[in-house]
Write a protein that holds these residues in place. Structure first.
Motif, mmCIF file in Angstrom:
data_model
loop_
_atom_site.group_PDB
_atom_site.id
_atom_site.type_symbol
_atom_site.label_atom_id
_atom_site.label_comp_id
_atom_site.label_asym_id
_atom_site.label_seq_id
_atom_site.Cartn_x
_atom_site.Cartn_y
_atom_site.Cartn_z
ATOM 1 N N GLU A 120 17.544 1.036 -2.099
ATOM 2 C CA GLU A 120 18.007 2.056 -1.166
ATOM 3 C C GLU A 120 16.992 2.291 -0.055
ATOM 4 N N GLU A 121 15.717 2.170 -0.403
ATOM 5 C CA GLU A 121 14.662 2.499 0.553
ATOM 6 C C GLU A 121 13.396 1.742 0.168
ATOM 7 N N ILE A 122 12.658 1.272 1.171
ATOM 8 C CA ILE A 122 11.380 0.597 0.965
ATOM 9 C C ILE A 122 10.360 1.213 1.921
ATOM 10 N N ARG A 123 9.196 1.539 1.407
ATOM 11 C CA ARG A 123 8.131 2.068 2.259
ATOM 12 C C ARG A 123 6.781 1.570 1.758
ATOM 13 N N GLU A 124 5.786 1.634 2.647
ATOM 14 C CA GLU A 124 4.428 1.308 2.248
ATOM 15 C C GLU A 124 3.834 2.433 1.411
ATOM 16 N N VAL A 125 3.088 2.085 0.384
ATOM 17 C CA VAL A 125 2.233 3.074 -0.275
ATOM 18 C C VAL A 125 1.108 3.355 0.703
ATOM 19 N N ARG A 126 0.890 4.614 1.017
ATOM 20 C CA ARG A 126 -0.071 4.962 2.059
ATOM 21 C C ARG A 126 -1.508 4.708 1.588
ATOM 22 N N PRO A 127 -2.392 4.345 2.505
ATOM 23 C CA PRO A 127 -3.807 4.166 2.126
ATOM 24 C C PRO A 127 -4.367 5.440 1.494
ATOM 25 N N GLY A 128 -4.912 5.320 0.296
ATOM 26 C CA GLY A 128 -5.454 6.462 -0.423
ATOM 27 C C GLY A 128 -4.444 7.190 -1.279
ATOM 28 N N GLU A 129 -3.194 6.713 -1.322
ATOM 29 C CA GLU A 129 -2.139 7.395 -2.071
ATOM 30 C C GLU A 129 -2.127 6.961 -3.536
ATOM 31 N N LEU A 130 -1.970 7.931 -4.421
ATOM 32 C CA LEU A 130 -1.837 7.697 -5.851
ATOM 33 C C LEU A 130 -0.463 8.195 -6.278
ATOM 34 N N ILE A 131 0.336 7.323 -6.892
ATOM 35 C CA ILE A 131 1.710 7.649 -7.270
ATOM 36 C C ILE A 131 1.862 7.618 -8.777
ATOM 37 N N ILE A 132 2.522 8.636 -9.314
ATOM 38 C CA ILE A 132 2.847 8.718 -10.740
ATOM 39 C C ILE A 132 4.335 8.489 -10.876
ATOM 40 N N LEU A 133 4.715 7.502 -11.676
ATOM 41 C CA LEU A 133 6.120 7.104 -11.773
ATOM 42 C C LEU A 133 6.583 7.113 -13.230
ATOM 43 N N GLY A 134 7.622 7.913 -13.483
ATOM 44 C CA GLY A 134 8.182 8.000 -14.830
ATOM 45 C C GLY A 134 9.692 7.947 -14.801
ATOM 46 N N LYS A 135 10.331 8.220 -15.933
ATOM 47 C CA LYS A 135 11.784 8.158 -16.012
ATOM 48 C C LYS A 135 12.449 9.191 -15.109
ATOM 49 N N GLU A 136 11.750 10.266 -14.820
ATOM 50 C CA GLU A 136 12.324 11.352 -14.029
ATOM 51 C C GLU A 136 12.067 11.191 -12.527
ATOM 52 N N GLY A 137 11.469 10.085 -12.109
ATOM 53 C CA GLY A 137 11.169 9.903 -10.694
ATOM 54 C C GLY A 137 9.677 9.756 -10.473
ATOM 55 N N TYR A 138 9.224 10.047 -9.245
ATOM 56 C CA TYR A 138 7.795 9.863 -8.976
ATOM 57 C C TYR A 138 7.192 11.067 -8.260
ATOM 58 N N GLU A 139 5.886 11.179 -8.450
ATOM 59 C CA GLU A 139 5.092 12.213 -7.787
ATOM 60 C C GLU A 139 3.993 11.522 -6.992
ATOM 61 N N SER A 140 3.811 11.951 -5.746
ATOM 62 C CA SER A 140 2.794 11.378 -4.886
ATOM 63 C C SER A 140 1.633 12.337 -4.739
ATOM 64 N N ARG A 141 0.430 11.842 -5.018
ATOM 65 C CA ARG A 141 -0.792 12.609 -4.787
ATOM 66 C C ARG A 141 -1.493 11.968 -3.605
ATOM 67 N N ARG A 142 -1.564 12.696 -2.499
ATOM 68 C CA ARG A 142 -1.968 12.084 -1.238
ATOM 69 C C ARG A 142 -3.359 12.496 -0.783
ATOM 70 N N ALA A 143 -4.177 12.995 -1.688
ATOM 71 C CA ALA A 143 -5.533 13.414 -1.300
ATOM 72 C C ALA A 143 -6.293 12.233 -0.719
ATOM 73 N N GLY A 144 -6.875 12.443 0.456
ATOM 74 C CA GLY A 144 -7.710 11.417 1.064
ATOM 75 C C GLY A 144 -6.959 10.348 1.814
ATOM 76 N N ILE A 145 -5.674 10.558 2.068
ATOM 77 C CA ILE A 145 -4.896 9.533 2.759
ATOM 78 C C ILE A 145 -5.419 9.340 4.178
ATOM 79 N N SER A 146 -5.503 8.083 4.614
ATOM 80 C CA SER A 146 -5.996 7.755 5.950
ATOM 81 C C SER A 146 -5.001 6.833 6.644
#
Length: 293
Positions: free
Chosen positions: A215-241
């Motif tokens: 449905e959608e494709i995007r880049e993982v942002r520089p410095g991004e940490l993603i948590i992915l489980g059965k319920e979807g994903y959470e993005s932790r973007r601290a320090g993104i550049s």
């Protein structure tokens, strides 16, 4: 003592989570097949079904290692994998990924692409503290850093990210969750796809999703940490550049039908050729790409 940096950045990684589906390893196979050009010398796949983590890997092309019977043994709704290119300093079978870890807080599996610049320093410190290494891969260093940090797994990964230097992407998979990270410099590429069946997938190149319905494709942002489980994903973007993209991705590593930023790799190569042509005064009949990767 002089510390030698082992060059081992030639590889591609992929990961997928498909809720209520036990064929994640088959999907990873197709994704790795799409990025086989990033690593033709070795490959590996790990899968998880919520109870166990399965792992299989070997030296050779994907089609040589993973016959249908071996894929059937990798059961689970999520999987990660790597294709790898051997370099002069990185030919040990012990360096094949994914790396499996039996940790007291629960097992996990890990794949990475890129290179840690402070790998020699970290390895030396760990060995002096009594830790044991099987090979020379950065994946083992990451696994040790995660295991020897404190708190929940996400907190351990965040602490690990704070200690590493260099250009790297990695995926960590537990029995029921997946974590993805792209280093702050953004030199190594990593993409996230939302699938039409409700799942999510990661890959070093957008072309890796070519055989999936997205449905959608995007880049993982520089410095991004993603948590992915059965319920979807959470993005932790601290320090993104904004990152510092590597030109080698467009002229060498990536497939021509992959995307890079808002352009196709083919279009970028074509424009680069136009710029090079402006500097030439040769009256040629035809122009070809050399090398054509």
């Amino acid at each position: 003592m002089e510390r030698k940096i082992i060059v081992q950045n030639a590889s591609g990684i992929a990961g997928i989570v498909i809720p209520e589906n036990e064929s994640a390893s088959s999907q990873i196979y197709y994704m790795l097949h799409c990025i086989q050009h990033r690593g033709p010398d070795a490959c590996g796949i790990a899968s998880a079904n919520g109870e166990r983590i399965f792992n299989d890997k070997g030296l050779g092309m994907l089609s040589e290692i993973f016959k249908p019977d071996r894929l059937e043994e990798l059961k689970g709704f999520q999987a990660i994998g790597q294709v790898r290119m051997k370099t002069p300093d990185d030919r040990q079978e012990e360096n094949l990924q994914p790396v499996n870890v039996r940790a007291h807080q629960g097992p996990f599996s890990l794949v990475c692409s890129g290179m840690l610049l402070n790998n020699a320093k970290l390895r030396s410190e760990m060995m002096e503290s009594g830790l044991i290494f099987q090979g020379t891969s950065d994946a083992e260093i990451l696994a040790h850093l995660i295991q020897n940090s404190e708190g929940r797994l996400i907190e351990r990964i965040e602490q690990t990210v704070g200690r590493i230097q260099g250009s790297i992407t990695f995926l960590v998979m537990t029995k029921n969750t997946m974590y993805a990270y792209r280093s702050l410099d953004g030199i190594r590429s990593l993409y996230l796809a939302k699938l039409t069946d409700g799942g999510y997938a990661f890959c070093s190149e957008s072309a890796g999703f070519g055989l999936l319905e997205c449905e959608e494709i995007r880049e993982v942002r520089p410095g991004e940490l993603i948590i992915l489980g059965k319920e979807g994903y959470e993005s932790r973007r601290a320090g993104i550049s904004a990152g510092r993209p590597c030109a080698m991705e467009t002229v060498y590593y990536s497939r021509a039908d992959s995307d890079f930023g808002n352009l196709s790799v083919y279009e970028i190569r074509k424009r680069a050729g136009e710029k090079l042509a402006e500097r030439e005064d040769i009256d040629a009949d035809i122009v070809i790409g050399v090398p054509d990767t």
